[in-house]
Design an enzyme around this catalytic site. Structure first.
Site, mmCIF file in Angstrom:
data_model
loop_
_atom_site.group_PDB
_atom_site.id
_atom_site.type_symbol
_atom_site.label_atom_id
_atom_site.label_comp_id
_atom_site.label_asym_id
_atom_site.label_seq_id
_atom_site.Cartn_x
_atom_site.Cartn_y
_atom_site.Cartn_z
ATOM 1 N N HIS A 181 -0.622 30.589 4.146
ATOM 2 C CA HIS A 181 -0.584 29.302 4.841
ATOM 3 C C HIS A 181 -0.893 28.120 3.925
ATOM 4 C CE1 HIS A 181 -0.705 31.570 8.593
ATOM 5 N NE2 HIS A 181 -0.442 30.449 9.239
ATOM 6 N N CYS A 226 0.723 39.258 3.138
ATOM 7 C CA CYS A 226 -0.509 38.724 3.720
ATOM 8 C C CYS A 226 -1.628 38.997 2.726
ATOM 9 C CB CYS A 226 -0.752 39.470 5.034
ATOM 10 S SG CYS A 226 -2.349 39.183 5.794
ATOM 11 N N GLU A 244 -1.343 25.461 10.981
ATOM 12 C CA GLU A 244 -0.569 25.848 12.176
ATOM 13 C C GLU A 244 -0.457 24.701 13.170
ATOM 14 O OE1 GLU A 244 -0.936 29.647 13.893
ATOM 15 O OE2 GLU A 244 -0.091 30.434 12.025
ATOM 16 N N CYS A 298 -3.766 32.610 0.335
ATOM 17 C CA CYS A 298 -3.357 32.773 1.732
ATOM 18 C C CYS A 298 -1.991 32.111 1.870
ATOM 19 C CB CYS A 298 -4.373 32.103 2.668
ATOM 20 S SG CYS A 298 -3.856 32.096 4.406
ATOM 21 N N ASP A 346 3.360 40.408 7.621
ATOM 22 C CA ASP A 346 2.249 39.451 7.549
ATOM 23 C C ASP A 346 1.559 39.459 8.908
ATOM 24 O OD1 ASP A 346 0.638 37.276 6.572
ATOM 25 O OD2 ASP A 346 1.873 35.893 7.719
ATOM 26 N N SER A 347 0.333 38.956 8.945
ATOM 27 C CA SER A 347 -0.375 38.852 10.215
ATOM 28 C C SER A 347 0.336 37.900 11.176
ATOM 29 C CB SER A 347 -1.790 38.352 9.977
ATOM 30 O OG SER A 347 -1.761 37.082 9.367
#
Lengths: 275, 275
Positions: free
Chosen positions: A191, A79, A158, A189, A16-17
C-alpha cells in the site's frame, strides 16, 4: 515447472491480503506482458498485518492452495506480511512450486541503493515484528537498521488520503525519529507506494525510497528466462478472484492496477478448503 | 427462552467483529453482574465495516451459530456494522432466539437527548451506507439527520492514538461539516467511545454524545425482568472466544473491558461451520 515453452503457456499465481498486491501485478504486466496472471485478494479477511503469525500462516496456506487449484506454474506472494511471516512454511508445504516473496528482492534493491549502509524499513505490525527484512539485511552485512511499524498507512491509502495535512502529520509521527539516520527506506507494504509523495516530503530528498515490486518482477522475469520461457506478442489474461467485493473496490482497482482485469469473480475460501 | 429462574442460569451470547464489543460486555456486567456471558470476537476477519453487505451477513450468521452452539439463551449483536446490515437476516435465520442489536437502543437514547431534533450519526462505511440509524430516526419523526462515515477512527483507537494532534485533526476532517447542525451525536461504532475526549473537543460541549452500549444493556435487563429472571449475588462467568489472538490483544482487552475474563480460547469458525 514448465521449461522451453512460450510465455503465453505460463500462468503466475499472485496473492495478497487485499487489493494492494495489484501494484505487483502492474509491474509483472510491464515486465512480462505475455504471461497469464491469476490474482487472489483475500478482501474478506484483510488486513493480515494486525493478526497473529499462526493466523497469517493459515490464511497464506489457503491462498496458495487456491491458486494451485487454478493450475498456476509459480506463486508470487505480493503481501509483505505473508512474505515475512509465512514464506518458509509455504515453501515446505508446496515443495513442487517455485514461490517468490517480496521481502528479499526489496532488501537486495536497498543494499544496491544505500551508500551509508543505514537502511530503514517500514511495514505493518506483523511485518516489523517478524524482523524479516532485518534478518536478510544482517545476513548481507548491514547493521544500521531502523524498523518502524506504520499501521495507519494502510487505512489512509485505502481512504484515498494520500496527500495533505493528515497523512503528512501521520508520516511525521512515524518517521521523524528515523529519517535522519538513514539514506534508504524500504516501503515494506504494497500500500505504501500510494503515499510515496507524502513519505518523500517527510523524509526529504536525500532518502531513497525502495518499492520492492519492480525488483520482484525482475526476479520472476530472470527465473522464467532461466527456464527458457519465450516472450511472445500480446498480453496474457488477468483473472481476478476476491473473497469479498467491497463497496469501494472499483476505485481501489483503479488506484492500484490502472487497467481492467479480464475476469473478476468472488470466491469463498472456507467452502473450497472444507470437506 | 427460559423464564422464572435465577439470573445465574442465564447465558448471554455477545459477538462483535473484534474486541471493541467488550465495551458492551462491560455495561452488561455493570447492569446484570450475575448472568453468564459468552463473547465471540471475530478478530481473524476484523474489520467488518469496510466489507460488503453479503459478506457481513455471512460472517454474522456464522458468529450467531457459534454462540448458539455454546447454548446461550439470547444473542446481543455488539457490532454496529452487523446490527445495521445483518439483524433482519439473523432474526429470520434464528427464530427461536431473542436477538438484540445496538442500533435501535442508540437511536432511542438520542431521541430522548435531542432538543433541536437534529441528530448526527457516525460509524463505519458499511454502517453509514446501510442508513440503519437514519431509517429508525425517520420512523420516529426525526428528519434533520447528518450521517458521516469515519473509517480512520477504528485504526486510531486500536493503535491507542485516542488523544493528541493526529486524532484531533482526523476528527475535524470528519466532523467539521456536521458539528454546527446537530445537538446530539450517536457514536455508531463500539470503538468510538475510546476517542470520546477528542470527539467532544472537536464538536464542542453543546453536542451530546450518545454511547448506545448502556441503552442496550438496559434493554436486555428489561427483557430479563419481563421473563422474571431473578437477580442473585455474585458475578457470572465471562468466556471469551477469539478467532485470532492478535499480538497486542492484552492491551486492547484492558482498554475495552478493564477486567479479566474467566477463560480465553482461540477458535476457528470455518472448521466449525464446515462438513
Amino acid at each position: 515447472m514448465k521449461e522451453n515453452t512460450a510465455g503465453s503457456n505460463i500462468s503466475i499465481g499472485v496473492f495478497d491480503s487485499g487489493i494492494g498486491g495489484l501494484t505487483v501485478v502492474k509491474k509483472l504486466r510491464e515486465k512480462l506482458p505475455y504471461v497469464n496472471i491469476v490474482y487472489l485478494g483475500d478482501t474478506a479477511r484483510v488486513p493480515y498485518g494486525t493478526k497473529s503469525e499462526e493466523t497469517i500462516i493459515r490464511f497464506a496456506t489457503e491462498d496458495t492452495a487456491f491458486l494451485i487449484e487454478k493450475e498456476v506454474d509459480l506463486i508470487v506472494v505480493a503481501c509483505n506480511t505473508a512474505s515475512s511471516v509465512a514464506l518458509t512454511h509455504l515453501r515446505k508445504a508446496f515443495k513442487d512450486y517455485p514461490i517468490f516473496g517480496v521481502v528479499e528482492p526489496g532488501v537486495k534493491m536497498a543494499i544496491h541503493a544505500t551508500q551509508s549502509n543505514s537502511i530503514g524499513v517500514i511495514g505493518t505490525i506483523a511485518t516489523i515484528k517478524s524482523h524479516s527484512h532485518k534478518k536478510f539485511l544482517e545476513r548481507e552485512g548491514i547493521t544500521n537498521i531502523f524498523e518502524k511499524a506504520c499501521p495507519l498507512f494502510v487505512p489512509l491509502a485505502e481512504e484515498g488520503l494520500s496527500e495533505g495535512e493528515i497523512p503528512e502529520l501521520v508520516a511525521r509521527h512515524y518517521l521523524e525519529d528515523i529519517k535522519d539516520h538513514i539514506d534508504t527506506l524500504i516501503l515494506g507494504c504494497t500500500h505504501y507506494p500510494i503515499l510515496i509523495k507524502t513519505i518523500k516530503k517527510v523524509v526529504g530528498e536525500k532518502v531513497k525510497l525502495i518499492d520492492p515490486s519492480s525488483a520482484l518482477a525482475a526476479k520472476v522475469s530472470d527465473f522464467l528466462m532461466s527456464k527458457n520461457i519465450q516472450p511472445v506478442e500480446g498480453n496474457g489474461k488477468l483473472d481476478l478472484y476476491l473473497t469479498d467485493i467491497p463497496p469501494h473496490y472499483h476505485s481501489l482497482l483503479n488506484l492500484f492496477l490502472g487497467f481492467e482485469p479480464d475476469t473478476i469473480e468472488k470466491v469463498n475460501l472456507s467452502e473450497i478448503s472444507s470437506c
